[in-house]
Write an enzyme that holds these catalytic residues in place. Structure first.
Site, PDB file in Angstrom:
ATOM      1  CB  CYS A 118     113.625  42.492  50.184  1.00  0.00           C
ATOM      2  SG  CYS A 118     113.046  42.711  48.484  1.00  0.00           S
ATOM      3  CG  HIS A 260     113.651  46.307  51.886  1.00  0.00           C
ATOM      4  ND1 HIS A 260     114.444  46.450  50.773  1.00  0.00           N
ATOM      5  CD2 HIS A 260     112.477  45.755  51.448  1.00  0.00           C
ATOM      6  CE1 HIS A 260     113.793  46.005  49.711  1.00  0.00           C
ATOM      7  NE2 HIS A 260     112.596  45.582  50.098  1.00  0.00           N
ATOM      8  CG  ASN A 291     112.514  46.669  46.358  1.00  0.00           C
ATOM      9  OD1 ASN A 291     113.595  46.189  46.666  1.00  0.00           O
ATOM     10  ND2 ASN A 291     111.363  46.189  46.815  1.00  0.00           N
TER      11      ASN A 291
END
Length: 342
Positions: A118, A260, A291
């Site tokens: 990520c 994020h 996500n």
């Protein structure tokens, strides 16, 4: 921790593009075959929907779609390099970026993948800034793309509820450090002692060279949720504070926080610790897209520009945390550039 910012030849945002697959998956869709519910997912993650690719669609396909939009948004200019951040490459070998570059009509340019889960977009940003600072490129296409649902265990409600597919891209050009859109101090870090927090245990050289075959479930993505939450909040807060200090900004001067989109609870906990109040200063899209790992940050930025939530002149703090474990943060005074959504 490495500071990769350059005080001379800056990297400046010139345009953005984002693309989501057409198949939207709701919480009720997941509840039809998993032991979960819309309320359970919303209360723990803040997510109501996410997107999933159709069978046969690859990460490279998403990267090409987002890359085309970013190049168009930047005025159709050519680029000298392509950097692709992804956890889900089309193949273990070779990298996906060269094929993406070729499909975009970019001939003979360097192209490579970055894998930091990520945090891949920020790590890719570091590589892109370095190429421009060194004079190796005048313009770089940086893409974050994921078909994350391809590595999820469909029986695991914790991961199936969180992750989705998507892609977004940014075109960077060489410019002046003082102009809007110039990437500010860029901080990156990692802690390999926590590598088991976020992982796919099987498939790499470690298990391929083992005399004991791994169980089938080891080929799926795994995450230690409680420990990941703690490390994500602590590391993201710390690196974001350092980026603000290097930029000479106070938390109250931050107009927009683009974190994020891991989990709404994580994002809000970090923002609370930084002193960035709830409301429009916290950019968010996790409720709609989930996500999207490497695509998360550029997708959030592109959607926020397109919707008017992120405006020219906004002092923007960007931060991420991912597997490895890895983390990063940077700052930018937002420029007047378009973002195209597909």
């Amino acid at each position: 921790m490495t500071d990769t910012a350059s005080g001379r030849r800056a990297s400046v945002i010139a345009g953005l593009g984002a693309w989501l697959p057409p198949q939207q998956v709701t919480n009720d869709d997941l509840a039809a075959y998993l032991d979960t519910s819309d309320e359970w997912i919303r209360s723990r993650t803040g997510i109501s929907t996410r997107y999933r690719v159709d069978p046969g669609t690859s990460t490279g396909d998403l990267a090409v779609a987002a890359g085309e939009l970013a190049l168009k948004a930047a005025g159709g200019i050519g680029v000298d390099a392509v950097v692709l951040g992804t956890t889900t490459p089309d193949r273990l070998c070779p990298a996906t970026a060269p094929e993406v570059a070729s499909r975009l009509g970019l001939v003979d340019v360097p192209a490579f993948d970055i894998s930091a889960v990520c945090t891949s977009f920020l790590y890719g940003l570091g590589a892109s800034v370095g190429l421009i600072a060194a004079g190796m490129a005048e313009r770089v296409l940086l893409i974050g793309a994921e078909t994350f649902t391809s590595i999820l265990d469909p029986r695991d409600r914790t991961t199936a509820a969180i992750f989705g597919d998507g892609a977004a891209a940014v075109v960077l050009r060489a410019g002046d450090p003082q102009e809007p859109g110039a990437i500010g101090p860029l901080l990156l870090g990692s802690d390999g002692t926590q590598s088991d927090l976020i992982q796919i245990p099987a498939g790499g050289a470690r298990t391929r060279n083992s005399t004991v075959p791994p169980p089938p479930e080891d080929h799926f993505f795994r995450m230690n949720g409680s420990d990941t939450y703690r490390h994500a909040v602590e590391r993201t807060t710390a690196v974001a504070r350092t980026a603000l200090e290097r930029a000479g900004w106070l938390p109250e001067q931050v107009d927009r926080f683009a974190a994020h989109q891991a989990n709404a609870r994580i994002v809000n906990a970090v923002a609370d610790r930084l002193g960035i109040p709830a409301g429009e200063r916290r950019l968010a899209n996790i409720d709609r897209v989930g996500n999207t790992a490497a695509a998360s940050v550029p997708l959030l930025l592109a959607e926020s520009v397109a919707s008017g939530r992120l405006r020219p002149g906004d002092r923007t703090l960007i931060a991420a945390f991912g597997g490895g474990v890895t983390w990063g943060a940077t700052t930018v005074v937002w420029p007047d550039v378009p973002a195209l959504l597909g």
